[in-house]
Design an enzyme around this catalytic site. Structure first.
Site, short mmCIF file in Angstrom:
data_model
loop_
_atom_site.label_atom_id
_atom_site.label_comp_id
_atom_site.label_asym_id
_atom_site.label_seq_id
_atom_site.Cartn_x
_atom_site.Cartn_y
_atom_site.Cartn_z
N GLY A 79 0.74 -1.42 0.46
CA GLY A 79 0.00 0.40 0.27
C GLY A 79 0.72 1.29 -0.61
N ALA A 80 2.09 1.41 -0.65
CA ALA A 80 2.82 1.89 -0.97
C ALA A 80 2.62 3.33 -1.66
CB ALA A 80 4.19 1.92 -1.18
N TYR A 135 -13.79 -4.90 11.23
CA TYR A 135 -12.00 -3.72 10.92
C TYR A 135 -11.80 -4.06 12.86
CZ TYR A 135 -8.72 -0.20 10.68
OH TYR A 135 -7.33 1.05 10.80
N THR A 151 0.07 5.79 -1.25
CA THR A 151 -1.01 6.52 -1.36
C THR A 151 -1.16 6.25 0.60
OG1 THR A 151 -2.89 7.43 -1.08
CG2 THR A 151 -2.94 5.39 -0.80
N GLY A 152 -1.36 7.50 1.39
CA GLY A 152 -1.41 7.80 2.92
C GLY A 152 0.63 7.39 3.18
#
Length: 297
Positions: free
Chosen positions: A26-27, A180, A29-30
């Protein structure tokens, strides 16, 4: 090497990572992108493991231009599909000589009920099972690269609930917040269990709470919640600030003795009692292996 509090924490270090390789899921964004940017600036080879290749290439260009480090590559990884995870791991094991840092960062948060390609509840499947399988498939290479670190981005949400071992995929009932929380609890328990298993190998494992971060993770929330997050943004962290504890766990020297620990604001923190339940963690481990069809003792 200090954390500075101005509603948020910042940590700084001159630690270099020249000659080392870091994989960050997940690199694009964010906090994943900010983590990749920081480690690239330290000289590491960066493997951006992302589902959206177009956005990943845009992020890669930005990171290279900003840091001057051209040793940044993008590889396809969809954590909601075990075929994609296995294909990614095969590429890494064939192409990379070493993996010194694995950062399990990608995730989904409080999304409507849906299933992964393999039929797992989406939040459990992406946040826990996908990273569980990825780590398993890369572990031999990581061990050969020791000293090495595995960093699991969890959340204080792990305190919201316990494990529903009799309905791990929320098939009988689904509560978006509890699902979650369960996935984040699984993250913390996985990190603790893996650290115990890897004692003496030179591989350290950490889990962490990044803080309440202004990021794309809020995209599934009701518009009222999204507005509230913006209104109270002074009490939340930017993605740069939210990445600091991840970076700390990845590069701070001398943390090996705290392998298995849970961190927040660049410091050790206390996880929930449920997260410290070794018997439940062992059951979760066994269930995870059974769901994924792997043998990992």
């Amino acid at each position: 090497m200090k954390c500075r509090h101005v509603c948020c924490y910042r940590w700084s270090s001159e630690e270099r990572l020249d000659g080392k390789t870091a994989i960050i899921t997940g690199a694009n964004t964010g906090i994943g992108k900010e983590t990749a940017r920081d480690l690239a600036r330290r000289g590491a080879r960066i493997v951006m493991a992302c589902r959206d290749l177009e956005r990943a290439e845009e992020a890669r260009t930005d990171i290279m231009e900003d840091t001057g480090n051209e040793n940044v590559v993008v590889r396809k990884l969809d954590l909601s599909d075990t075929k994609s995870i296995r294909a990614f791991a095969e590429i890494i094991n064939n192409e990379e000589r070493q993996v010194n840092i694995l950062i399990n960062n990608a995730g989904v948060m409080m999304c409507p009920y849906s299933k992964t390609a393999d039929g797992f509840e989406m939040q459990l499947g992406v946040n826990h099972l996908g990273h569980f399988l990825l780590t398993y498939l890369l572990l031999d290479l990581i061990k050969r690269s020791a000293p090495a670190r595995i960093v699991v981005v969890a959340s204080v949400a792990h305190t919201w609930t316990g494990l529903r071992l009799d309905d791990i995929n929320s098939e009988r009932s689904y509560d978006t917040m509890k699902a979650y929380g369960q996935s984040k609890l699984a993250n913390v328990m996985f990190a603790r269990s893996l650290a115990q298993q890897l004692q003496g190998t030179g591989v350290s494992v950490f889990s962490l709470h990044p803080g309440v971060v202004q990021s794309d993770l809020w995209r599934h929330q009701h518009q009222c919640i999204q507005v509230a997050v913006k209104i109270f943004s002074i009490f939340t962290k930017t993605t740069l600030e939210g990445a600091q504890t991840t970076i700390y766990c990845a590069v701070e020297s001398g943390l090996e003795s705290q392998s298995g620990g849970y961190f927040s604001d660049c410091a050790p923190a206390r996880c929930s009692g449920a997260a410290s339940d070794d018997e439940a963690a062992q059951k979760l481990w066994e269930i995870s292996c059974n769901l994924l069809g792997i043998t990992w003792q």
